[in-house]
Design an enzyme around this catalytic site. Sequence first.
Site, PDB file in Angstrom:
ATOM      1  N   GLY A   1      53.367 -20.758  49.310  1.00  0.00           N
ATOM      2  CA  GLY A   1      53.010 -21.945  50.089  1.00  0.00           C
ATOM      3  C   GLY A   1      54.223 -22.577  50.748  1.00  0.00           C
ATOM      4  O   GLY A   1      54.176 -22.969  51.921  1.00  0.00           O
TER       5      GLY A   1
ATOM      6  N   GLY B   1      52.503 -15.199  46.864  1.00  0.00           N
ATOM      7  CA  GLY B   1      52.394 -14.808  45.464  1.00  0.00           C
ATOM      8  C   GLY B   1      51.922 -13.372  45.290  1.00  0.00           C
ATOM      9  O   GLY B   1      52.541 -12.578  44.577  1.00  0.00           O
TER      10      GLY B   1
ATOM     11  N   ARG C   1      60.108 -16.053  38.044  1.00  0.00           N
ATOM     12  CA  ARG C   1      60.478 -17.445  38.343  1.00  0.00           C
ATOM     13  C   ARG C   1      61.453 -18.000  37.314  1.00  0.00           C
ATOM     14  O   ARG C   1      62.292 -18.849  37.634  1.00  0.00           O
ATOM     15  CB  ARG C   1      59.230 -18.313  38.428  1.00  0.00           C
ATOM     16  CG  ARG C   1      58.561 -18.189  39.786  1.00  0.00           C
ATOM     17  CD  ARG C   1      57.431 -19.166  39.937  1.00  0.00           C
ATOM     18  NE  ARG C   1      57.037 -19.267  41.334  1.00  0.00           N
ATOM     19  CZ  ARG C   1      55.853 -19.709  41.737  1.00  0.00           C
ATOM     20  NH1 ARG C   1      54.945 -20.074  40.855  1.00  0.00           N
ATOM     21  NH2 ARG C   1      55.580 -19.781  43.018  1.00  0.00           N
TER      22      ARG C   1
ATOM     23  N   LYS D   1      42.380 -15.286  52.954  1.00  0.00           N
ATOM     24  CA  LYS D   1      41.843 -16.399  53.743  1.00  0.00           C
ATOM     25  C   LYS D   1      42.542 -16.612  55.077  1.00  0.00           C
ATOM     26  O   LYS D   1      43.727 -16.890  55.121  1.00  0.00           O
ATOM     27  CB  LYS D   1      41.908 -17.691  52.920  1.00  0.00           C
ATOM     28  CG  LYS D   1      40.738 -17.841  51.969  1.00  0.00           C
ATOM     29  CD  LYS D   1      40.776 -19.175  51.264  1.00  0.00           C
ATOM     30  CE  LYS D   1      40.095 -20.261  52.070  1.00  0.00           C
ATOM     31  NZ  LYS D   1      40.106 -21.545  51.340  1.00  0.00           N
TER      32      LYS D   1
HETATM   33  P1  ADP Z   1      49.537 -14.073  49.161  1.00  0.00           P
HETATM   34  O1  ADP Z   1      49.375 -14.587  47.737  1.00  0.00           O
HETATM   35  O2  ADP Z   1      50.539 -12.969  49.250  1.00  0.00           O
HETATM   36  O3  ADP Z   1      49.788 -15.187  50.137  1.00  0.00           O
HETATM   37  P2  ADP Z   1      46.698 -14.110  49.614  1.00  0.00           P
HETATM   38  O4  ADP Z   1      46.544 -14.984  48.418  1.00  0.00           O
HETATM   39  O5  ADP Z   1      46.459 -14.693  50.940  1.00  0.00           O
HETATM   40  O6  ADP Z   1      48.146 -13.409  49.592  1.00  0.00           O
HETATM   41  O7  ADP Z   1      45.697 -12.861  49.485  1.00  0.00           O
HETATM   42  C1  ADP Z   1      45.706 -11.995  48.406  1.00  0.00           C
HETATM   43  C2  ADP Z   1      44.344 -11.521  48.034  1.00  0.00           C
HETATM   44  O8  ADP Z   1      43.646 -11.001  49.146  1.00  0.00           O
HETATM   45  C3  ADP Z   1      44.414 -10.401  47.017  1.00  0.00           C
HETATM   46  O9  ADP Z   1      43.781 -10.823  45.836  1.00  0.00           O
HETATM   47  C4  ADP Z   1      43.674  -9.253  47.674  1.00  0.00           C
HETATM   48  O10 ADP Z   1      42.872  -8.506  46.784  1.00  0.00           O
HETATM   49  C5  ADP Z   1      42.814  -9.963  48.682  1.00  0.00           C
HETATM   50  N1  ADP Z   1      42.400  -9.076  49.781  1.00  0.00           N
HETATM   51  C6  ADP Z   1      43.185  -8.497  50.701  1.00  0.00           C
HETATM   52  N2  ADP Z   1      42.473  -7.742  51.528  1.00  0.00           N
HETATM   53  C7  ADP Z   1      41.190  -7.817  51.138  1.00  0.00           C
HETATM   54  C8  ADP Z   1      39.954  -7.255  51.607  1.00  0.00           C
HETATM   55  N3  ADP Z   1      39.927  -6.440  52.669  1.00  0.00           N
HETATM   56  N4  ADP Z   1      38.830  -7.614  50.959  1.00  0.00           N
HETATM   57  C9  ADP Z   1      38.852  -8.433  49.909  1.00  0.00           C
HETATM   58  N5  ADP Z   1      39.987  -8.973  49.404  1.00  0.00           N
HETATM   59  C10 ADP Z   1      41.131  -8.671  50.018  1.00  0.00           C
HETATM   60 MG    MG Z   2      47.693 -15.560  46.750  1.00  0.00          MG
END
Ligand code: ADP
Ligand code: MG
Length: 400
Positions: free
Chosen positions: A377, A354, A40, A203
């Site tokens: 976001g 992220g 960043r 989520k």
């Molecule tokens: P981003 O930051 O790219 O938007 P998210 O914050 O939505 O992604 O999700 C990332 C997290 O989801 C990571 O910490 C990853 O470990 C977790 N994750 C992904 N798949 C699983 C799973 N099957 N079980 C538990 N955690 C998971």
């Molecule tokens: Mg995330």
Amino acid sequence: MAWNNVPAINEIDIAEKRLFMRLDLNAPIGEDGNVSDLTRLEAAVPTINYALARSCRIVLASHLGRPKGQIKKEYSLEPVAKALANLLDHEILLADYPVGDSANQLTRQMRTGDIVMLENLRFDPGETSNDANFSKQLASYADIYINDAFGTAHRAHASTAGILDHLQGASGVGFLMEKELTALQRLVDDPARPFVAMLGGAKVSDKITLVRQLLKQCQTILIGGAMAYTFLAAQDIEVGRSRIETDQIELAGQLLMLAAHNKVDLVLPEDHVAAQNPDSEETLLMGPGVSENWMGFDIGPRTQELFCKHIEGAGKVFWNGPMGFFEKHAFAQGTKAVAEALGKSTGYTVVGGGDSAAAIRQFGCHEAVSHVCTGGGAALTFLEGETLPGLAALLQAQPR
Ligand code: ADP
Ligand code: MG
């Protein structure tokens, strides 16, 4: 104009002016107290250098983490100021609070080519509440306002919105903001087909609106990561103890029906790398469901192959959310495989989020994709079809 009716910094006469530059320098701080990922900061450099070359006096402002309106040492911008000064090879003076005596004095004493950084904006509760008085004090430090904080563009805070009510001079976006918005707009506009979205992460509830929007645009949606289990549960497939959101199952079911109605190929995992708990060394491959007492932590090899084939044949791809618990080596293979496929794809490829951005870097494929967003976001809000509040405030501030 650079972005709809908002000018970019190079379309504004900034020479020798006082600039307020809102950046997103919300970088991770390592255990040694230094910035552990410079992405960043590096992304902010071109706009700052452009202003320096035009003899501006520059006030930099950012938040770091969530200090919730309190001064907390661990959220100080001090290590950020140090690392950024290093990158710019230019001194940065750090005020001890976003407003008040130190900020007033340092900004008043600025000379041509000086850079003052305000301390973490969120040390003051007025930042996130978009307080008028706080906004007014921020505005008093400059004539011209430049927003280059893409990662914060989905927030209407004092430094991204309120400040514009009190500013006398011109306002616009920096080069990073321009680049990010252009990349995301292209994702929407580019006629290349198929448009494949790959979603994962933790989520579902964060991403339901996005899925609904993407169902109107995409030909294919691949869903992996923990969020897949809520969708599998909606199809009555056994998910064991995998992470699901029970209150979202019904909605996931509706989205599956909507996908069928819109003739969108919504693809869910067919196999899984499962374990009995996240720390377990013992993993088992299973599918189509996850057995009782087991938890799915990654997509299995068949799913990897399926997802990779879709990605490699795509006209454009948007990826948000890792395919598994990729922070652990035992569950990283799925995310690695799709990151590599994205790197190989000849289509237009954008990564937003992220953890997804961290993953594509970790697997060394960030330079092989078309664009990696510096804000998750904000990217999701944009693709949900919303006008970003940071951009809306700038639009409204333009002279008519
Ligand atoms: P981003 O930051 O790219 O938007 P998210 O914050 O939505 O992604 O999700 C990332 C997290 O989801 C990571 O910490 C990853 O470990 C977790 N994750 C992904 N798949 C699983 C799973 N099957 N079980 C538990 N955690 C998971
Ligand atoms: Mg995330």
